[in-house]
Design a protein around this motif. Structure first.
Motif, PDB file in Angstrom:
ATOM      1  N   GLN A 360       0.767  -1.125  -0.063  1.00 36.65           N
ATOM      2  CA  GLN A 360       0.139   0.040   0.058  1.00 36.65           C
ATOM      3  C   GLN A 360       0.813   1.205   0.032  1.00 36.65           C
ATOM      4  N   PHE A 361       0.101   2.231  -0.314  1.00 37.44           N
ATOM      5  CA  PHE A 361       0.850   3.479  -0.480  1.00 37.44           C
ATOM      6  C   PHE A 361       0.112   4.682  -0.572  1.00 37.44           C
ATOM      7  N   ALA A 362       0.628   5.947  -0.367  1.00 37.00           N
ATOM      8  CA  ALA A 362      -0.155   7.445  -0.358  1.00 37.00           C
ATOM      9  C   ALA A 362       0.556   8.237  -1.406  1.00 37.00           C
ATOM     10  N   ALA A 363       0.058   9.024  -2.058  1.00 38.63           N
ATOM     11  CA  ALA A 363       0.345   9.832  -3.141  1.00 38.63           C
ATOM     12  C   ALA A 363       0.538  11.285  -2.635  1.00 38.63           C
ATOM     13  N   ASP A 364       1.634  11.883  -2.823  1.00 36.91           N
ATOM     14  CA  ASP A 364       1.608  13.366  -2.477  1.00 36.91           C
ATOM     15  C   ASP A 364       1.942  14.093  -3.502  1.00 36.91           C
ATOM     16  N   HIS A 365       1.024  14.413  -4.387  1.00 34.46           N
ATOM     17  CA  HIS A 365       1.331  14.960  -5.621  1.00 34.46           C
ATOM     18  C   HIS A 365       1.914  16.448  -5.661  1.00 34.46           C
ATOM     19  N   ALA A 366       1.782  17.124  -4.641  1.00 38.00           N
ATOM     20  CA  ALA A 366       2.057  18.340  -4.289  1.00 38.00           C
ATOM     21  C   ALA A 366       3.522  18.537  -4.105  1.00 38.00           C
ATOM     22  N   ARG A 367       3.958  17.416  -3.493  1.00 34.00           N
ATOM     23  CA  ARG A 367       5.374  17.442  -3.451  1.00 34.00           C
ATOM     24  C   ARG A 367       5.982  16.370  -4.349  1.00 34.00           C
ATOM     25  N   GLY A 368       5.353  15.812  -5.309  1.00 37.16           N
ATOM     26  CA  GLY A 368       5.987  14.914  -6.138  1.00 37.16           C
ATOM     27  C   GLY A 368       6.494  13.855  -5.523  1.00 37.16           C
ATOM     28  N   ALA A 369       5.668  13.057  -4.778  1.00 36.40           N
ATOM     29  CA  ALA A 369       6.182  11.818  -3.882  1.00 36.40           C
ATOM     30  C   ALA A 369       5.002  10.800  -3.814  1.00 36.40           C
ATOM     31  N   VAL A 370       5.645   9.524  -3.736  1.00 33.73           N
ATOM     32  CA  VAL A 370       4.734   8.439  -3.248  1.00 33.73           C
ATOM     33  C   VAL A 370       5.577   7.875  -2.197  1.00 33.73           C
ATOM     34  N   TRP A 371       4.759   7.515  -0.938  1.00 37.59           N
ATOM     35  CA  TRP A 371       5.268   6.924   0.184  1.00 37.59           C
ATOM     36  C   TRP A 371       4.591   5.508   0.193  1.00 37.59           C
ATOM     37  N   PHE A 372       5.780   4.517   0.087  1.00 35.57           N
ATOM     38  CA  PHE A 372       5.185   3.099  -0.073  1.00 35.57           C
ATOM     39  C   PHE A 372       5.653   2.458   1.097  1.00 35.57           C
ATOM     40  N   SER A 373       4.469   1.553   1.816  1.00 36.18           N
ATOM     41  CA  SER A 373       4.908   0.941   3.138  1.00 36.18           C
ATOM     42  C   SER A 373       4.917  -0.457   2.554  1.00 36.18           C
ATOM     43  N   ASP A 374       6.067  -1.070   3.235  1.00 38.24           N
ATOM     44  CA  ASP A 374       6.533  -2.363   3.245  1.00 38.24           C
ATOM     45  C   ASP A 374       6.248  -2.589   4.888  1.00 38.24           C
ATOM     46  N   PHE A 375       5.278  -3.137   5.306  1.00 38.28           N
ATOM     47  CA  PHE A 375       5.065  -3.584   6.611  1.00 38.28           C
ATOM     48  C   PHE A 375       5.865  -4.655   7.206  1.00 38.28           C
ATOM     49  N   ALA A 376       5.736  -5.765   6.187  1.00 36.68           N
ATOM     50  CA  ALA A 376       6.688  -6.968   6.623  1.00 36.68           C
ATOM     51  C   ALA A 376       8.339  -6.767   7.012  1.00 36.68           C
ATOM     52  N   ALA A 377       8.532  -5.960   5.999  1.00 34.23           N
ATOM     53  CA  ALA A 377      10.208  -5.584   6.277  1.00 34.23           C
ATOM     54  C   ALA A 377      10.517  -4.560   6.902  1.00 34.23           C
TER      55      ALA A 377
END
Length: 740
Positions: A360-377
């Motif tokens: 899963q992830f969250a997109a921050d278009h205002a700052r040009g980023a995607v934050w992608f969560s790897d909970f297992a690791a």
């Protein structure tokens, strides 16, 4: 629209008036009178304030606090006013309910240059044009008036003042048009703010469940559309209703939860339509509608009224998350650890990236980023949207348990990650800044960017064999800047995670919140409540016996708080409520026996009770009536019914200042002067004269602004206006010349 200084407001139903005319402000200044209570003043001092009248009229003032004492232009608008009678708009001393607001700002300016007040009349009225503005459709008006803190016998630094409306001189006894909104000027001492909370601290924010919506199957995701204001719900079947297929995308009325439409079908792997749940909502379409993911690999779009979704079926594995793309017509899709940007029309991936892990992830278009969560690791990866490459990775501590959510605060770019019973907050650079710990599982977060608030839904684990579980979830609210609690925690009974994760939608401004409970098949609508917060409190007063006392206290809260004034005669040891004292302004005539009495206002609403700090009234003996009749009987603010003014031979009242209003009955024509016919009836111009011990008082009483300018009676004024035309204008100028 705001008119240019020196010109009247324009707009629908507001034609430009001739430059040479008898001023609307002058007419209002001569004739404006009593304004009892308005109602329902809005809560936020930083925004325009509104009040509701007895017939549902809405009065709004553009600015009400911190006004420039030297002069400020404010916009005053109204709607729902009676179109069969005229009204006046002006700034006056607020003397409380059922008391004449006197004095008021604005003199008898016969040149038409004054903008201190406005006269509004029905369309086609004889006074429309040269003297008054016409109402717009639906009893609306939009005017600008110029106000200042002091002038024409008014000093808003010492007395409470309000912008008011009331029926004009032709219906002076009609109270149905009365509405008032308090105003204050910069430098005024509002008294002790906040107040003392009795059961909860003053200004305590909480949320109250007001409705449960059960018309959308098992709700999985929510979106409150920013344009259409419709509530979109992605839903699946409720397990115990096997005979009914409840899957689909629902469109609900957010006020009552009624389903306006439902989209059940979407294209499957062969392109044929089939019944499909709506798993995750990506975002809104312009105007109305949403983009969403339907199982297993569908990306569709639909809006209210559609019978089926349009969509594409992707190759590869199951979609685990979805968000808006970087261009119109694209979406970002996670299929496990693979992140792609997809064209919605064709399903073609324009670019892809495989991460070390995650879902899963969250997109921050205002700052040009995607934050992608790897909970297992236990990792949080930052993906640059321009290069579509990982630019940084950060640790996610404590992720060896239940994964929750990944969301971005649009205002700050902070990343909120729900992990087990905690929320980890990182700033826009990935630096850890806060860990929020709850008693339940963190399942979703939503943000009110305008209000600076973050909302988190926590769900119970649902396994009652675990002592940590009680089958009840929690809603928490935080300041999104310093992460302090911004509202009382709210228990969500029965909201547990066994049948799906809770989701949130927040109305802009945070007044309404929607939270899903998949296990119960419902959406709960919550509304914000605020316990009373004192915004203006009274101060200690020292007066002479016979003088009028006006104590003012105001508070904001949701629902609108009621007020009760209380008095203590034993130094605050015991208190009792004053009968009928239920208005923000408490007005009475001081008596010697009240010396040392203490007063306070108590505000109440459904959330709590708040009191102002007690103030002490000091009453000294009057000095006697050595000044003759003084001002005579004022006949305005204390009784509302003016008698004939004080008799110079008897001194009026005990201290010769005429403060008892129309209680004296001095001989007409004596040295104290007599109240006019208008004054004796308690009409718009009040009673009493300007004469003191000279016997030269005029026969007309005080004007609205109490400037001392002679005014004609209501009857003569109306007749003269109808028949005199320009002659009135010229005569009025001669009458005012040479008067102070």
């Amino acid at each position: 629209m705001t008119p240019t200084p020196g010109t009247p407001p324009t707009g629908p139903g507001r034609p430009r008036r001739p430059g040479r005319r008898l001023g609307v402000a002058a007419v209002a200044a001569l004739l404006l009178a009593a304004v009892p209570a308005g109602a329902a003043v809005s809560a936020d001092a930083a925004t325009p304030k509104s009040a509701t009248g007895p017939q549902g009229q809405k009065l709004t003032v553009s600015a009400t606090t911190g006004l420039d004492p030297a002069g400020a232009k404010i916009r005053v608008t109204g709607e729902g006013y009676g179109t069969t009678s005229g009204i006046y708009v002006a700034l006056c001393k607020d003397n409380g309910a059922n008391r004449v607001p006197s004095p008021c700002l604005g003199g008898a300016d016969m040149s038409g240059g004054s903008k201190n007040s406005q006269w509004i009349v029905p369309k086609g009225d004889p006074y429309e044009g040269e003297l008054a503005l016409p109402f717009g459709p639906g009893g609306t008006f939009d005017v600008e008036i110029e106000i200042r803190s002091e002038g024409d016998g008014l000093d808003c630094a010492d007395v409470p003042c309000s912008v008011v409306t009331r029926a004009d001189h032709r219906a002076s006894g009609d109270r149905t048009q009365d509405v008032r909104i308090p105003v204050t000027f910069a430098g005024q001492e509002p008294g002790e703010p906040g107040g003392e909370g009795v059961d909860v601290p003053a200004g305590t924010v909480s949320y109250k469940p007001v409705a449960d919506f059960t018309s959308a199957g098992k709700p999985l995701d929510l979106l409150l559309h920013p344009d259409s204001k419709k509530l979109y719900v992605g839903a699946d079947n409720i397990p115990d209703t096997a005979d009914t297929d409840e899957r689909g995308l629902y469109v609900l009325n957010p006020e009552d939860g009624k389903a306006e439409s439902r989209i059940t079908d979407a294209p499957g792997s062969t392109g044929a339509l089939r019944a499909s749940a709506a798993a995750r909502i990506s975002g809104p379409l312009p105007g109305d509608g949403v983009v969403y993911n339907y199982p297993l690999r569908g990306v569709g779009s639909a809006k209210a009224g559609d019978t089926a979704a349009t969509g594409v079926w992707l190759a590869g594995s199951t979609i685990t998350d979805i968000a808006p793309g970087t261009a119109p017509g694209t979406v970002l899709v996670a299929q496990g650890a693979k992140l792609s940007e997809i064209e919605r029309a064709t399903g073609t991936a324009t670019r892809s990236l495989t991460l070390p892990g995650g879902t899963q992830f969250a997109a921050d278009h205002a700052r040009g980023a995607v934050w992608f969560s790897d909970f297992a690791a236990g990792k949080l990866h930052r993906v640059d949207l321009a290069s579509f490459a990982i630019t940084a990775s950060f640790d996610l501590p404590g992720t060896d348990s239940i994964a929750g959510f990944t969301e971005v605060d649009p205002a700050s770019g902070a990343v909120w990650v729900g992990v087990n019973r905690s929320v980890l907050v990182f700033d826009a650079t990935g630096k850890p800044v806060k860990t929020l710990v709850g008693k339940d599982l963190a399942r979703d977060a939503a943000f009110d960017a305008a209000g600076g608030r973050a909302f988190v839904a926590w769900q119970d684990g649902g396994d009652l064999s675990d002592p940590a579980n009680d089958n009840n979830g929690t809603l928490t609210v935080y300041d999104s800047t310093d992460f302090t609690p911004a509202a009382k925690d709210l228990s969500l009974p029965g909201n547990q995670t066994q049948l799906g994760a809770a989701s949130l939608a927040v109305e802009p401004g945070g007044a309404t919140v929607f939270v899903t409970s998949p296990a119960e098949g419902k959406i709960t609508r919550l509304t914000r409540q605020v316990s009373p917060l004192v915004t203006q409190a009274p101060a200690d007063r020292s007066v002479r016996a016979g003088e009028e006392v006006a104590l003012t206290a105001r508070a904001e809260g949701t629902p609108e708080p009621s007020v009760r004034w209380q008095v203590s005669t034993d130094g605050s040891q015991t208190w009792r409520e004053l009968d009928g004292a239920t208005e923000p302004v408490l007005t009475f005539t001081a008596k010697s026996a009240q010396d040392g009495y203490r007063y306070r206002a108590e505000f109440r609403n459904d959330v709590g009770t708040t009191r102002t700090a007690p103030v002490t009234l000091t009453v000294t003996e009057a000095t006697g009536g050595d000044t003759g009749g003084g001002n005579g009987g004022s006949g305005d603010t204390t009784t509302g019914g003016a008698a004939t003014g004080g008799d110079g031979s008897t001194g009026g009242d005990s201290d010769g200042d005429g403060s008892d209003g129309g209680t004296s009955t001095g001989a007409s024509g004596s040295s104290g002067g007599s109240g006019s016919s208008a004054g004796s009836s308690g009409s718009t111009v009040g009673g009493g004269s300007v004469g003191g011990n000279t016997g030269a008082g005029t026969t007309s009483g005080g004007s609205l602004a109490a400037t001392g300018i002679t005014v004609i009676s209501v009857t003569l004024f109306a007749a003269a206006l109808l028949g005199g035309g320009l002659l009135i204008h010229r005569r009025a100028r001669r009458r005012t010349s040479g008067l102070a």
